[in-house]
Enzyme design. Sequence first.
Site, PDB file in Angstrom:
ATOM      1  N   CYS A   1       0.817  -1.348  -0.106  1.00  0.00           N
ATOM      2  CA  CYS A   1      -0.034  -0.207   0.022  1.00  0.00           C
ATOM      3  C   CYS A   1       0.757   1.427  -0.029  1.00  0.00           C
ATOM      4  CB  CYS A   1      -1.105  -0.152   1.109  1.00  0.00           C
ATOM      5  SG  CYS A   1      -0.293  -0.167   2.692  1.00  0.00           S
TER       6      CYS A   1
ATOM      7  N   LYS B   1      -5.427  -8.275  12.206  1.00  0.00           N
ATOM      8  CA  LYS B   1      -5.321  -6.617  11.765  1.00  0.00           C
ATOM      9  C   LYS B   1      -6.761  -6.445  11.452  1.00  0.00           C
ATOM     10  CE  LYS B   1      -3.034  -3.428   8.776  1.00  0.00           C
ATOM     11  NZ  LYS B   1      -1.943  -3.242   7.860  1.00  0.00           N
TER      12      LYS B   1
ATOM     13  N   ARG C   1      -1.498   6.649   7.467  1.00  0.00           N
ATOM     14  CA  ARG C   1      -1.781   6.768   6.145  1.00  0.00           C
ATOM     15  C   ARG C   1      -1.313   8.172   5.597  1.00  0.00           C
ATOM     16  NH1 ARG C   1      -7.282   3.101   5.883  1.00  0.00           N
ATOM     17  NH2 ARG C   1      -6.490   1.201   6.494  1.00  0.00           N
TER      18      ARG C   1
ATOM     19  N   LYS D   1      -3.501  -6.089  16.103  1.00  0.00           N
ATOM     20  CA  LYS D   1      -3.231  -4.549  15.672  1.00  0.00           C
ATOM     21  C   LYS D   1      -4.825  -4.025  15.430  1.00  0.00           C
ATOM     22  CE  LYS D   1      -1.432  -1.994  12.306  1.00  0.00           C
ATOM     23  NZ  LYS D   1      -1.066  -1.808  10.590  1.00  0.00           N
TER      24      LYS D   1
HETATM   25  C1  PBG Z   1       0.349  -1.159   5.939  1.00  0.00           C
HETATM   26  C2  PBG Z   1       0.521  -0.968   7.330  1.00  0.00           C
HETATM   27  C3  PBG Z   1      -0.625   0.037   7.861  1.00  0.00           C
HETATM   28  C4  PBG Z   1      -0.233  -0.053   9.130  1.00  0.00           C
HETATM   29  C5  PBG Z   1       0.989  -0.817   9.364  1.00  0.00           C
HETATM   30  N1  PBG Z   1       1.217  -1.463   8.067  1.00  0.00           N
HETATM   31  C6  PBG Z   1      -1.588   0.641   7.416  1.00  0.00           C
HETATM   32  C7  PBG Z   1      -2.905   0.256   6.926  1.00  0.00           C
HETATM   33  O1  PBG Z   1      -3.123  -0.867   6.972  1.00  0.00           O
HETATM   34  O2  PBG Z   1      -3.650   1.085   6.451  1.00  0.00           O
HETATM   35  C8  PBG Z   1      -0.846   0.926  10.333  1.00  0.00           C
HETATM   36  C9  PBG Z   1       0.175   1.402  11.382  1.00  0.00           C
HETATM   37  C10 PBG Z   1      -0.390   2.491  12.106  1.00  0.00           C
HETATM   38  O3  PBG Z   1      -1.481   2.771  12.059  1.00  0.00           O
HETATM   39  O4  PBG Z   1       0.423   2.664  13.082  1.00  0.00           O
HETATM   40  N2  PBG Z   1      -0.448  -2.254   5.594  1.00  0.00           N
HETATM   41 ZN    ZN Z   2      -1.003  -2.425   3.277  1.00  0.00          ZN
END
Ligand code: PBG
Ligand code: ZN
Length: 321
Positions: free
Chosen positions: A118, A191, A201, A244
């Site tokens: 991403c 997650k 983001r 998470k």
């Molecule tokens: C990428 C990723 C994300 C986070 C960690 N790896 C963002 C998402 O899934 O949008 C979030 C980390 C955070 O909010 O501290 N996939």
């Molecule tokens: Zn991602």
Amino acid sequence: MRRFRRLRQTEEMRSFVRETSITVRDLICPLFVREGKNIREEIPSMPGVFRYSLDLLDGILTQIIKAGIPAVLLFGIPERKDERGSGAYDPEGITQRAIRLMKERYPSLIVIADICLCEYTSHGHCGLVSGGQILNDETLPLLAKAAVTNADAGADIVAPSDMMDGRVAVIRQALDESGHGNVPVLSYSAKYASGYYGPFRDAAGSAPQFGDRRSYQMDPANAREAFREMQDDLEEGADMLIVKPALAYLDILRTAREKFPVPLIAYNVSGEYAMVKAASQMGWIDERRIVMENLTAMKRAGADRIITYHALDAAGWLSEQ
Ligand code: PBG
Ligand code: ZN
């Protein structure tokens, strides 16, 4: 009379009966690296957290090591994004170059490479996109390539955060076949599709350009499903698991602790950090107290280790105690 207060009378006594403790060895510090030169830019919604160009990494790495923090979780922000997220698996990509540099200068620091598309895709999704759908199976080989190129660069651990099905097995096989049989997989197994990732983001410029991540990240309403995800990742070869976000999901951490005898890591995410920072900047809460309380709660719930943007601050406070 039962007097619970007997054991609370002095700090010595409280400390003597304390059930949960945190040390600096529990902390993992996220780190954002970007292309360019002489850049150290603060992320507006994450005061105290910066994006660094490679030439300015030394300062923060020295601080992290001096503080005794054992590990960093690395995120890359590329110069250009494309439909296929090429920067994620380019051997000369931003994280691959950062890792080479870090392992050369600071070999004892554990470098965990976050594996996802991403940050590198023009559409901001964690997988390939076709006809408005996020493709699962077509994405897997790209994730495997991202894991291998980061391991080639010297990553000590790879951490897939994409939530595609089957990615741990594909990554494990690719690592084994490329001579990285000893590189562990730390899987973001549980997650959730969370509003708490907003500031991240901004930091990574990785907000989806259409739709959202609910077709791959988990529904916040589900607990049982998290344990299926974790079980499955372990069967596919994951060595360690992440829950998470952390604070709104402590029940998941607690149950996972009881079910799975593997290292369990809580991710204290960007939105959790931003809320604490904002309220403490307003003078509405005591930052140090709240941060230590939150980290203690994550450990008490069952986390072995914690990924947190408060890592350097917490390390400083812990050393004063
Ligand atoms: C990428 C990723 C994300 C986070 C960690 N790896 C963002 C998402 O899934 O949008 C979030 C980390 C955070 O909010 O501290 N996939
Ligand atoms: Zn991602």
